[in-house]
Design a protein around this motif. Sequence first.
Motif, mmCIF file in Angstrom:
data_model
loop_
_atom_site.group_PDB
_atom_site.id
_atom_site.type_symbol
_atom_site.label_atom_id
_atom_site.label_comp_id
_atom_site.label_asym_id
_atom_site.label_seq_id
_atom_site.Cartn_x
_atom_site.Cartn_y
_atom_site.Cartn_z
ATOM 1 N N ASN A 8 4.323 -19.280 12.130
ATOM 2 C CA ASN A 8 5.296 -19.444 13.208
ATOM 3 C C ASN A 8 6.744 -19.484 12.711
ATOM 4 O O ASN A 8 7.641 -19.927 13.406
ATOM 5 C CB ASN A 8 4.965 -20.639 14.107
ATOM 6 N N TRP A 34 11.765 -27.781 5.760
ATOM 7 C CA TRP A 34 10.507 -28.325 6.265
ATOM 8 C C TRP A 34 10.683 -29.831 6.374
ATOM 9 O O TRP A 34 11.177 -30.467 5.449
ATOM 10 C CB TRP A 34 9.380 -27.989 5.292
ATOM 11 N N ARG A 94 0.956 -23.121 9.704
ATOM 12 C CA ARG A 94 1.884 -23.210 10.831
ATOM 13 C C ARG A 94 2.600 -24.554 10.744
ATOM 14 O O ARG A 94 2.030 -25.535 10.300
ATOM 15 C CB ARG A 94 1.140 -23.152 12.165
ATOM 16 N N VAL A 95 3.831 -24.579 11.212
ATOM 17 C CA VAL A 95 4.562 -25.826 11.375
ATOM 18 C C VAL A 95 4.034 -26.480 12.645
ATOM 19 O O VAL A 95 3.925 -25.824 13.681
ATOM 20 C CB VAL A 95 6.084 -25.568 11.524
ATOM 21 N N ASP A 97 4.121 -28.278 16.001
ATOM 22 C CA ASP A 97 5.160 -28.303 17.044
ATOM 23 C C ASP A 97 5.939 -29.617 17.051
ATOM 24 O O ASP A 97 7.142 -29.630 17.262
ATOM 25 C CB ASP A 97 4.550 -28.070 18.422
ATOM 26 N N LYS A 100 8.817 -29.615 14.261
ATOM 27 C CA LYS A 100 9.733 -28.491 14.104
ATOM 28 C C LYS A 100 11.165 -29.010 14.043
ATOM 29 O O LYS A 100 11.535 -29.921 14.781
ATOM 30 C CB LYS A 100 9.581 -27.495 15.253
ATOM 31 N N TYR A 106 11.928 -20.625 15.272
ATOM 32 C CA TYR A 106 10.489 -20.445 15.124
ATOM 33 C C TYR A 106 10.007 -19.317 16.031
ATOM 34 O O TYR A 106 10.528 -19.120 17.114
ATOM 35 C CB TYR A 106 9.739 -21.733 15.466
#
Length: 108
Positions: A8, A34, A94-95, A97, A100, A106
């Motif tokens: 994503n 991140w 995936r990060v 949600d 984020k 994204y």
Amino acid sequence: MPKIIIENLYHKEISAKEPDYKVIEIIHDNYVDWMHACGKKGRCTTCMMIVEDGMENLSELTEREVSYRNLGKLKPNQRLTCQARLKEGTIRIRVNDQYKLPHMDYSE
């Protein structure tokens, strides 16, 4: 060469110079932001990644990850990037949600 694909983030591909590095270090070495609220010490779950493929290419769960699993804070397809080490091979992640970063763009 170990490789991470962050789905994503527009399927961004990054790699490690060699195996057995913490996932968060590989991500940051490749200039990708991140979340990691506790300073990469495994004291929270904000650096959580969702592993879509390649779980077998990661190190075994650490004591901290097992503790979070037992508390219901980590699902079977989730790992902490500050605890998991990437062995050989590729992982697709995936990060989450919930974690984020607001300044990042994204996909999906």
